[in-house]
Design a protein around this motif. Structure first.
Motif: not given
Length: 215
Positions: A98-124
């Motif tokens: 219930g504490s404050l979280v930066d949802l925008s930053a989490l969604i950006v991280k989620l998107t970047n992680t998915i793209i990296c794993k799909v494109a390169f096989g792992r997160v850089h």
């Protein structure tokens, strides 16, 4: 309405009928991207799918994209990655209690992680890769005088934009070459050819070998 940005003629569609005429009736005449000097430096002479002019080269790249990378079966093959990273995001939210979280930053991280794993096989991870991407986006969005007034292209050199683009292109080349080398040298790893999921680099390297394409 026709206006000129420097020496570049630009057509402005100010009505629905005009836009329809451009996109449907005369779509092939307006489908190519502008000939931008910075884009040429960053993307191998503008030969990638986004900035390449319409023609045989562009059609071949589109065919590879549609048949090899974004087919229905291929998109479904990456479902496990999407589900896993979504669960991780939900887990982070649950742990916040219930504490404050930066949802925008989490969604950006989620998107970047998915793209990296799909494109390169792992997160850089780390700032270097992120900074490379940010630098490319910023340079594409930066107004390039030489792209619109060719005889004033020296201004881009004077402002340092051309130098930044060349440096960024060289650094990105080093990164991509490292990714390709990592995949080529991979032997019996978790993502060998017989495994469930291949990343985008695996798919393109396999396509290259099967079609005897010289890089």
């Amino acid at each position: 309405m026709l206006i000129h940005i420097g020496s570049t003629p630009t057509l402005v569609a100010s009505s629905v009928d005009a836009a329809q005429g451009i996109l449907k009736t005369h779509g092939s005449s307006f489908s190519s991207r502008p000939n931008m000097s910075i884009v040429k430096i960053l993307f191998y002479g503008g030969k990638n799918l986004i900035f390449s002019p319409q023609g045989e080269h562009w059609r071949k790249m589109r065919s590879i994209l549609v048949t090899c990378l974004v087919s229905n079966a291929r998109v479904k093959s990456f479902r496990k990655v999407r589900e896993e990273e979504t669960r991780n995001l939900i887990g982070v939210l649950e742990e916040s209690h219930g504490s404050l979280v930066d949802l925008s930053a989490l969604i950006v991280k989620l998107t970047n992680t998915i793209i990296c794993k799909v494109a390169f096989g792992r997160v850089h991870s780390g700032p270097k890769f992120t900074n490379l991407l940010k630098e490319h986006v910023e340079m594409i969005a930066t107004f390039s005088v030489g792209s619109y007034i060719p005889w004033l292209s020296w201004v881009d050199r004077l402002t340092g934009l051309e130098g930044r683009a060349k440096k960024g292109a060289e650094e990105f080349d080093v990164f991509i070459e490292g990714v390709i080398e990592e995949h080529v040298n991979k032997k019996g790893g978790a993502k060998a050819k017989g495994d469930d999921v291949q990343d985008v680099v695996d798919i393109l390297l396999e396509f290259q070998n099967e079609n005897n394409i010289i890089s």
